[in-house]
Design a protein around this motif. Structure first.
Motif, PDB file in Angstrom:
ATOM      1  N   ALA A 113      32.153  58.614  53.452  1.00 52.31           N
ATOM      2  CA  ALA A 113      31.890  59.115  54.811  1.00 52.31           C
ATOM      3  C   ALA A 113      32.962  60.108  55.241  1.00 52.31           C
ATOM      4  CB  ALA A 113      31.869  57.942  55.788  1.00 52.31           C
ATOM      5  N   PRO A 114      32.595  61.079  56.072  1.00 47.33           N
ATOM      6  CA  PRO A 114      33.625  61.942  56.662  1.00 47.33           C
ATOM      7  C   PRO A 114      34.666  61.077  57.372  1.00 47.33           C
ATOM      8  CG  PRO A 114      31.452  62.816  57.117  1.00 47.33           C
ATOM      9  CD  PRO A 114      31.256  61.445  56.517  1.00 47.33           C
ATOM     10  N   GLY A 115      35.922  61.341  57.088  1.00 46.28           N
ATOM     11  CA  GLY A 115      37.000  60.523  57.632  1.00 46.28           C
ATOM     12  C   GLY A 115      37.288  59.286  56.801  1.00 46.28           C
ATOM     13  N   GLY A 116      36.520  59.072  55.736  1.00 43.84           N
ATOM     14  CA  GLY A 116      36.711  57.914  54.871  1.00 43.84           C
ATOM     15  C   GLY A 116      37.841  58.111  53.878  1.00 43.84           C
ATOM     16  N   THR A 117      38.138  57.040  53.164  1.00 51.05           N
ATOM     17  CA  THR A 117      39.229  57.040  52.188  1.00 51.05           C
ATOM     18  C   THR A 117      38.698  56.678  50.817  1.00 51.05           C
ATOM     19  OG1 THR A 117      40.828  56.386  53.876  1.00 51.05           O
ATOM     20  CG2 THR A 117      41.459  55.999  51.593  1.00 51.05           C
ATOM     21  N   GLU A 128      21.718  53.580  48.769  1.00 50.36           N
ATOM     22  CA  GLU A 128      21.106  52.699  49.774  1.00 50.36           C
ATOM     23  C   GLU A 128      22.129  52.146  50.761  1.00 50.36           C
ATOM     24  OE1 GLU A 128      18.653  49.598  48.125  1.00 50.36           O
ATOM     25  OE2 GLU A 128      17.971  50.919  46.507  1.00 50.36           O
ATOM     26  N   HIS A 129      23.403  52.109  50.367  1.00 45.04           N
ATOM     27  CA  HIS A 129      24.442  51.503  51.197  1.00 45.04           C
ATOM     28  C   HIS A 129      25.442  52.518  51.743  1.00 45.04           C
ATOM     29  CE1 HIS A 129      22.940  47.639  49.894  1.00 45.04           C
ATOM     30  NE2 HIS A 129      22.948  48.109  48.659  1.00 45.04           N
ATOM     31  N   ALA A 130      25.356  53.752  51.305  1.00 48.01           N
ATOM     32  CA  ALA A 130      26.288  54.804  51.726  1.00 48.01           C
ATOM     33  C   ALA A 130      25.953  55.245  53.139  1.00 48.01           C
ATOM     34  CB  ALA A 130      26.195  55.982  50.752  1.00 48.01           C
ATOM     35  N   PRO A 131      26.897  55.870  53.814  1.00 48.20           N
ATOM     36  CA  PRO A 131      28.202  56.314  53.332  1.00 48.20           C
ATOM     37  C   PRO A 131      29.225  55.180  53.391  1.00 48.20           C
ATOM     38  CG  PRO A 131      27.928  57.034  55.588  1.00 48.20           C
ATOM     39  CD  PRO A 131      26.636  56.348  55.187  1.00 48.20           C
ATOM     40  N   PHE A 132      30.295  55.349  52.586  1.00 48.54           N
ATOM     41  CA  PHE A 132      31.358  54.353  52.494  1.00 48.54           C
ATOM     42  C   PHE A 132      32.589  54.853  53.238  1.00 48.54           C
ATOM     43  CE2 PHE A 132      28.676  53.835  48.755  1.00 48.54           C
ATOM     44  CZ  PHE A 132      28.293  52.513  48.918  1.00 48.54           C
ATOM     45  N   ASP A 133      33.130  53.987  54.075  1.00 52.16           N
ATOM     46  CA  ASP A 133      34.339  54.332  54.824  1.00 52.16           C
ATOM     47  C   ASP A 133      35.587  54.147  53.969  1.00 52.16           C
ATOM     48  OD1 ASP A 133      33.151  54.785  57.597  1.00 52.16           O
ATOM     49  OD2 ASP A 133      32.301  52.874  56.973  1.00 52.16           O
ATOM     50  N   MET A 172      39.917  48.657  60.070  1.00 49.09           N
ATOM     51  CA  MET A 172      38.811  49.473  59.607  1.00 49.09           C
ATOM     52  C   MET A 172      37.503  48.758  59.875  1.00 49.09           C
ATOM     53  SD  MET A 172      37.849  50.667  55.771  1.00 49.09           S
ATOM     54  CE  MET A 172      36.404  49.668  55.447  1.00 49.09           C
ATOM     55  N   THR A 173      36.515  49.515  60.147  1.00 49.25           N
ATOM     56  CA  THR A 173      35.168  48.972  60.243  1.00 49.25           C
ATOM     57  C   THR A 173      34.340  49.763  59.253  1.00 49.25           C
ATOM     58  OG1 THR A 173      34.623  50.507  62.010  1.00 49.25           O
ATOM     59  CG2 THR A 173      35.447  48.337  62.660  1.00 49.25           C
ATOM     60  N   GLY A 174      33.098  49.422  59.151  1.00 52.82           N
ATOM     61  CA  GLY A 174      32.230  50.174  58.252  1.00 52.82           C
ATOM     62  C   GLY A 174      32.049  49.471  56.929  1.00 52.82           C
ATOM     63  N   THR A 175      31.747  50.275  55.918  1.00 56.46           N
ATOM     64  CA  THR A 175      31.385  49.748  54.611  1.00 56.46           C
ATOM     65  C   THR A 175      32.405  50.134  53.559  1.00 56.46           C
ATOM     66  OG1 THR A 175      29.060  49.950  55.223  1.00 56.46           O
ATOM     67  CG2 THR A 175      29.544  49.679  52.886  1.00 56.46           C
ATOM     68  N   HIS A 181      39.854  69.994  48.086  1.00 62.94           N
ATOM     69  CA  HIS A 181      38.852  70.880  48.677  1.00 62.94           C
ATOM     70  C   HIS A 181      37.840  70.125  49.537  1.00 62.94           C
ATOM     71  CE1 HIS A 181      40.471  74.225  46.480  1.00 62.94           C
ATOM     72  NE2 HIS A 181      40.437  73.508  45.380  1.00 62.94           N
ATOM     73  N   GLN A 182      38.073  68.848  49.741  1.00 59.64           N
ATOM     74  CA  GLN A 182      37.229  68.027  50.618  1.00 59.64           C
ATOM     75  C   GLN A 182      38.120  67.435  51.710  1.00 59.64           C
ATOM     76  OE1 GLN A 182      34.429  65.387  48.777  1.00 59.64           O
ATOM     77  NE2 GLN A 182      34.360  66.597  46.916  1.00 59.64           N
ATOM     78  N   PRO A 183      38.514  68.256  52.665  1.00 51.35           N
ATOM     79  CA  PRO A 183      39.494  67.804  53.666  1.00 51.35           C
ATOM     80  C   PRO A 183      39.002  66.688  54.578  1.00 51.35           C
ATOM     81  CG  PRO A 183      38.580  69.926  54.275  1.00 51.35           C
ATOM     82  CD  PRO A 183      38.056  69.604  52.903  1.00 51.35           C
ATOM     83  N   ASP A 184      37.701  66.410  54.574  1.00 50.73           N
ATOM     84  CA  ASP A 184      37.205  65.339  55.435  1.00 50.73           C
ATOM     85  C   ASP A 184      37.318  63.959  54.776  1.00 50.73           C
ATOM     86  OD1 ASP A 184      35.287  66.199  53.607  1.00 50.73           O
ATOM     87  OD2 ASP A 184      33.610  65.628  54.879  1.00 50.73           O
ATOM     88  N   ILE A 185      37.860  63.912  53.551  1.00 48.12           N
ATOM     89  CA  ILE A 185      38.070  62.652  52.839  1.00 48.12           C
ATOM     90  C   ILE A 185      39.566  62.485  52.589  1.00 48.12           C
ATOM     91  CG2 ILE A 185      37.689  61.391  50.683  1.00 48.12           C
ATOM     92  CD1 ILE A 185      35.048  62.835  50.374  1.00 48.12           C
ATOM     93  N   SER A 186      40.076  61.306  52.877  1.00 45.28           N
ATOM     94  CA  SER A 186      41.452  60.979  52.522  1.00 45.28           C
ATOM     95  C   SER A 186      41.425  60.465  51.088  1.00 45.28           C
ATOM     96  CB  SER A 186      41.992  59.912  53.477  1.00 45.28           C
ATOM     97  OG  SER A 186      43.283  59.508  53.082  1.00 45.28           O
ATOM     98  N   TYR A 187      42.166  61.132  50.211  1.00 48.02           N
ATOM     99  CA  TYR A 187      42.144  60.789  48.786  1.00 48.02           C
ATOM    100  C   TYR A 187      43.509  60.284  48.346  1.00 48.02           C
ATOM    101  CZ  TYR A 187      41.856  61.279  43.728  1.00 48.02           C
ATOM    102  OH  TYR A 187      41.883  61.033  42.374  1.00 48.02           O
ATOM    103  N   ALA A 188      43.517  59.181  47.617  1.00 50.26           N
ATOM    104  CA  ALA A 188      44.761  58.589  47.129  1.00 50.26           C
ATOM    105  C   ALA A 188      44.552  58.039  45.723  1.00 50.26           C
ATOM    106  CB  ALA A 188      45.209  57.474  48.074  1.00 50.26           C
ATOM    107  N   GLN A 189      45.555  58.233  44.879  1.00 47.99           N
ATOM    108  CA  GLN A 189      45.512  57.713  43.511  1.00 47.99           C
ATOM    109  C   GLN A 189      46.533  56.587  43.357  1.00 47.99           C
ATOM    110  OE1 GLN A 189      46.577  61.069  41.059  1.00 47.99           O
ATOM    111  NE2 GLN A 189      44.541  61.983  41.189  1.00 47.99           N
TER     112      GLN A 189
END
Length: 185
Positions: free
Chosen positions: A95-99, A68-73, A1-4, A129-137
Motif C-alpha cells: 500500500a502507499p505509505g506501507g513498509t 485478494e488480500h492486498a494492499p499490504f501495509d 500499525m493497522t491494516g494488513t 524509485h517508489q517513494p510511496d513505499i518504505s523499504y528496508a533490508q
C-alpha cells in the motif's frame, strides 16, 4: 500499525518476527508451503491470520492469492535471491505509505561473477524509485564468538527483522559480514 501484514516465508527462522508483525496488524496473511499447519499459539493472533499454504515457486498461484488480500501495509519477506519477477510483483502489492522489509542472506550483498551489482543493491535501487513505499533490508551475517564464528540463531534473525519494523533503516546487518573469510563454513 493497522491494516494488513504480508508474512512470506516467515514460519521458520522468522516466526518471532512474524508474530510481532501479526500483533501490529488488524489482519495477517502468512504464506509458506506449511502455512496450513502454522500457528502462533495465540488465539487472538491466529484468529486474525489467513494462512496460504502456497510455495512461492508457483508465482502465478501465489500472486493471484495475494491480490485478494492486498494492499499490504507491512510486508515481511524471505524468498530466494534471484526471484526478481516475484519481488517486483510484490512491490506493487504494498500500500502507499506501507513498509516492505526483505530479509536476505549474506551473499545478497556480493557483486555478481561479471561485476554485476549485488541483489541487495539492485533491490535498493529499484525501491528508491517508489517513494510511496518504505523499504528496508535485513542482511543476515554471522557472529564471532569464543574465537570461532557461527551463523545467527532464529532469535537473532527475528530481532533484526523486528528492529526494522520498529525503526527501519535502508539496510540493517544482523551480526557481521566482516571479515568475509571468517564466516562459518
Amino acid at each position: 500499525m493497522t491494516g494488513t501484514a504480508l508474512l512470506l516465508g516467515t514460519t521458520g527462522m522468522l516466526s518471532a518476527a512474524a508474530r510481532h508483525a501479526a500483533g501490529l496488524a488488524e489482519k495477517s496473511v502468512i504464506v509458506s508451503r506449511n502455512a496450513g499447519s502454522f500457528s502462533f499459539g495465540d488465539e487472538v493472533l491466529d484468529a486474525k491470520c489467513i494462512a496460504l499454504p502456497i510455495s512461492y515457486e508457483d508465482e502465478p498461484a501465489l500472486l493471484a492469492a495475494l491480490e485478494e488480500h492486498a494492499p499490504f501495509d507491512l510486508a515481511l519477506t524471505w524468498i530466494r535471491p534471484r526471484a526478481e519477477l516475484l519481488r517486483a510483483a510484490l512491490d506493487a502489492l504494498v500500500a502507499p505509505g506501507g513498509t516492505l522489509i526483505e530479509v536476505m542472506g549474506s551473499r545478497s550483498i556480493l557483486a555478481g561473477k561479471n561485476g554485476e551489482p549485488s541483489i541487495a543493491s539492485i533491490r535498493a535501487e529499484a525501491l528508491a524509485h517508489q517513494p510511496d513505499i518504505s523499504y528496508a533490508q535485513v542482511v543476515l551475517g554471522f557472529v564471532h564468538e569464543n574465537g570461532a564464528s557461527r551463523w545467527l540463531n532464529h532469535e537473532e534473525i527475528s530481532a533484526a527483522a523486528i528492529a526494522q519494523m520498529e525503526m527501519p533503516l535502508p539496510r540493517r546487518i544482523a551480526g557481521t559480514l566482516e571479515p568475509w573469510d571468517a564466516r562459518p563454513q
